[in-house]
Write an enzyme that holds these catalytic residues in place. Sequence first.
Site, PDB file in Angstrom:
ATOM      1  N   GLU A 176       0.843  -0.927  -0.190  1.00  0.00           N
ATOM      2  CA  GLU A 176       0.205   0.062  -0.171  1.00  0.00           C
ATOM      3  C   GLU A 176       0.918   1.287   0.195  1.00  0.00           C
ATOM      4  O   GLU A 176       1.767   1.324   0.770  1.00  0.00           O
ATOM      5  CB  GLU A 176      -1.108  -0.103   1.311  1.00  0.00           C
ATOM      6  CG  GLU A 176      -1.769   1.273   1.427  1.00  0.00           C
ATOM      7  CD  GLU A 176      -2.766   1.308   2.566  1.00  0.00           C
ATOM      8  OE1 GLU A 176      -3.679   0.192   2.478  1.00  0.00           O
ATOM      9  OE2 GLU A 176      -2.516   2.025   3.523  1.00  0.00           O
ATOM     10  N   PRO A 216      -0.193   8.872  -1.990  1.00  0.00           N
ATOM     11  CA  PRO A 216       0.541  10.046  -2.752  1.00  0.00           C
ATOM     12  C   PRO A 216       1.035  10.978  -1.868  1.00  0.00           C
ATOM     13  O   PRO A 216       0.450  11.592  -1.101  1.00  0.00           O
ATOM     14  CB  PRO A 216      -0.687  10.472  -3.671  1.00  0.00           C
ATOM     15  CG  PRO A 216      -1.875  10.341  -2.959  1.00  0.00           C
ATOM     16  CD  PRO A 216      -1.660   8.743  -2.313  1.00  0.00           C
ATOM     17  N   PRO A 217       2.437  11.173  -2.040  1.00  0.00           N
ATOM     18  CA  PRO A 217       2.870  12.357  -1.085  1.00  0.00           C
ATOM     19  C   PRO A 217       2.423  13.495  -1.375  1.00  0.00           C
ATOM     20  O   PRO A 217       1.707  14.013  -2.426  1.00  0.00           O
ATOM     21  CB  PRO A 217       4.454  12.279  -1.377  1.00  0.00           C
ATOM     22  CG  PRO A 217       4.616  10.979  -1.997  1.00  0.00           C
ATOM     23  CD  PRO A 217       3.505  10.622  -2.762  1.00  0.00           C
ATOM     24  N   THR A 242      -3.906   4.878  -1.872  1.00  0.00           N
ATOM     25  CA  THR A 242      -4.776   5.289  -0.899  1.00  0.00           C
ATOM     26  C   THR A 242      -5.556   6.387  -1.628  1.00  0.00           C
ATOM     27  O   THR A 242      -5.102   7.235  -2.600  1.00  0.00           O
ATOM     28  CB  THR A 242      -4.308   5.790   0.470  1.00  0.00           C
ATOM     29  OG1 THR A 242      -3.493   6.737   0.198  1.00  0.00           O
ATOM     30  CG2 THR A 242      -3.560   4.607   0.982  1.00  0.00           C
ATOM     31  N   TRP A 243      -6.715   7.047  -0.823  1.00  0.00           N
ATOM     32  CA  TRP A 243      -7.605   7.973  -1.344  1.00  0.00           C
ATOM     33  C   TRP A 243      -7.720   8.986  -0.138  1.00  0.00           C
ATOM     34  O   TRP A 243      -8.333   8.486   0.555  1.00  0.00           O
ATOM     35  CB  TRP A 243      -8.735   7.516  -2.029  1.00  0.00           C
ATOM     36  CG  TRP A 243      -9.768   8.534  -2.755  1.00  0.00           C
ATOM     37  CD1 TRP A 243     -10.976   9.123  -1.855  1.00  0.00           C
ATOM     38  CD2 TRP A 243      -9.794   8.890  -3.898  1.00  0.00           C
ATOM     39  NE1 TRP A 243     -11.788   9.838  -2.989  1.00  0.00           N
ATOM     40  CE2 TRP A 243     -10.707   9.828  -4.093  1.00  0.00           C
ATOM     41  CE3 TRP A 243      -8.888   8.428  -5.068  1.00  0.00           C
ATOM     42  CZ2 TRP A 243     -11.221  10.383  -5.287  1.00  0.00           C
ATOM     43  CZ3 TRP A 243      -9.144   9.116  -6.284  1.00  0.00           C
ATOM     44  CH2 TRP A 243     -10.505   9.851  -6.199  1.00  0.00           C
ATOM     45  N   ASP A 260     -15.279   9.681   5.305  1.00  0.00           N
ATOM     46  CA  ASP A 260     -16.001  10.495   6.191  1.00  0.00           C
ATOM     47  C   ASP A 260     -17.594  10.246   6.297  1.00  0.00           C
ATOM     48  O   ASP A 260     -18.075  10.540   5.302  1.00  0.00           O
ATOM     49  CB  ASP A 260     -15.601  12.001   6.114  1.00  0.00           C
ATOM     50  CG  ASP A 260     -14.406  12.216   6.331  1.00  0.00           C
ATOM     51  OD1 ASP A 260     -13.615  11.733   7.095  1.00  0.00           O
ATOM     52  OD2 ASP A 260     -13.835  13.188   5.731  1.00  0.00           O
ATOM     53  N   GLN A 302      -8.246  -3.507   8.307  1.00  0.00           N
ATOM     54  CA  GLN A 302      -7.276  -2.548   9.135  1.00  0.00           C
ATOM     55  C   GLN A 302      -6.187  -3.330   9.855  1.00  0.00           C
ATOM     56  O   GLN A 302      -6.212  -4.387  10.199  1.00  0.00           O
ATOM     57  CB  GLN A 302      -8.074  -1.571   9.936  1.00  0.00           C
ATOM     58  CG  GLN A 302      -7.652  -0.570  10.719  1.00  0.00           C
ATOM     59  CD  GLN A 302      -7.030   0.617   9.968  1.00  0.00           C
ATOM     60  OE1 GLN A 302      -5.919   0.374   9.232  1.00  0.00           O
ATOM     61  NE2 GLN A 302      -7.735   1.728   9.499  1.00  0.00           N
TER      62      GLN A 302
END
Length: 609
Positions: free
Chosen positions: A20, A23-24, A51-52, A112, A186
């Site tokens: 995984e 993005p920096p 990831t997002w 969220d 997770q």
Amino acid sequence: MKLCQKIAGYKDARPFFTFEFFPPKTDQGFDNLLPRISRLVSLNPLAVNITWGAGGTTKDRSLELAGITQTDHGVDTILHLTCTNMKQGLVDDVLRDAKARGIQNILALRGDPPRGEEYWIPTDPRFTHGADLVSYIKSSPEFSSDFCVGVAAYPDGHPDRETDEDGELEHLKRKVDAGADFIITQLFYDVDTFLQWVKRVRQKGIQVPIIPGIMPIQTYASFLRMTKLCGTRVPHSLMSDLVPLRHDDSKVKDYGVDLAVEMIRKLTTDGDIRGVHLCTLNLEKSVTRVLEGLSWVGGSLKPANRLIAMLQDASIGPDANLIITPHNATDSAAISLAAAGQGPDGEAGKGELNNAASWDDFPNGRFGDFKSPAYGETDLWGSSIMSRNQALEQWGHPKTLDDLTTMFLRHLHSKIATTPFSPTPLSPESLMIIQHLERLTRRGWWTVGSQPAINGASSSDEVVGWGPRGGYVYQKCFVEFFLERADLERIERKIRDEGHGWVDYFAGNVQGECRTTVPEGGRNAVTWGVFPGQEIAQSTIIERESFLSWKDEAFSIWAEWASFYPPDSQERRLLESIRAERWLVSVVHHDYTDPSALWTFLLKGDPVL
């Protein structure tokens, strides 16, 4: 290829693994991540995950990175995608973009959530739960045949704790019944409890592959932070082992590798677990060592990659108890300067302030090296670390500036455990300067980051020590706070007229303005260490790129906090006005030998302070 098909056809004797990446936040970090991904992809993962950010905050970078891994590196890519708090139509746009890039796998996440009666910014009404996104993709004439869809699961319980275990298993079953093809969990550290959870999942009739998420411990501080934010159960035996090592970062990292190897061996002896998901935090050293420890890779490593791993093994590991962001060590960010070797092609080399070979020593954060691939921590699969319940319980209903000042003071006095800018209680290091933080806060300059001046403390010091034993650590004092424009201009005049080159600052607002005394390209190392037989390790850096990245995040926190209150409410109007009008400023004094230098400079002669 779709991951569900790859798993079904997987015939190797050893279990599979996936990586995984996130993005920096900076262009330099993004560019330097690409050769790192190339090296890790050579270890032959079954797939990689990208990831997002919450609400699509990393949309462009996530899609770009996923397209590169899928097309340029030829590895099947799983794009994370959150569905709540996304602008109307954005999910469709992302799915079309992913399809055009050849991506066939989606990890469908809620992100969220609209918890209870929260007053969220209007979002796409089709999506309120992860199951909605799964169902939408699987039933869509446009997308149903194009994507294999995975979902998340929380073996230690969801961090929100909105329901009991049976309720969470029902949520998981609804996602699978909607068409989910696989499950990624997770992070967790209690293997026995996890395997019991797997049995309960199977008893619910859920039969899709379960891929456990494994995050090797990188530093003691980051371990505490991540387990707290994820609500992870930590076995007593693990803490008993880890606490005596907490001030020796290399030993903590070694322990993390050994623990991950032990966990994976135990997990994969159960025939139900055919592979694992490795959370890299954009770091390669530990995950590579884990795979070598399992004998899953090693002989096939290219000579260049073997050399890089050797160089990384020579590097130092500070950051055990370093406070640089919201008054606590667990949010601290550090990158050490390694003693040996030239950086790999495509990454900064030894001539840089921080050697690229040392970037793996820390999960990077706000004030690390902005060129590091790990710059800008991932945000836990697109989920916010704040909830409305937390906001109302600890932060109340602020209607005036005095109410906000009172909240920040309550945190300083340990009457509340968090603020929107600090997810943990005040650290012991902040207690060393609490009287100064209190004076600034009473002035209405709400402090959100700080560290005291330290002149040659032992690296084994319980409060400020970090790095290998037998060394000495140093810190310049700095403080960071929100203030009004008029106060900023007063500080600027004071720095210009009385600073005499000893004081520097950065200041920024939500409109994108930046003011500073630091020249273009200048970098200010504010924490460093001297250790036996090694070069000076400069572990905390404040410079324009990292400050601006944090500034954007800080002002987004004001917006998220405001969204917890009804539109046109006094609370929302107050918080939105703070975001629009105030400045974030970071001030550092270079005289680390005088613990009172910064405070004397800032506070002297001000009748209010």
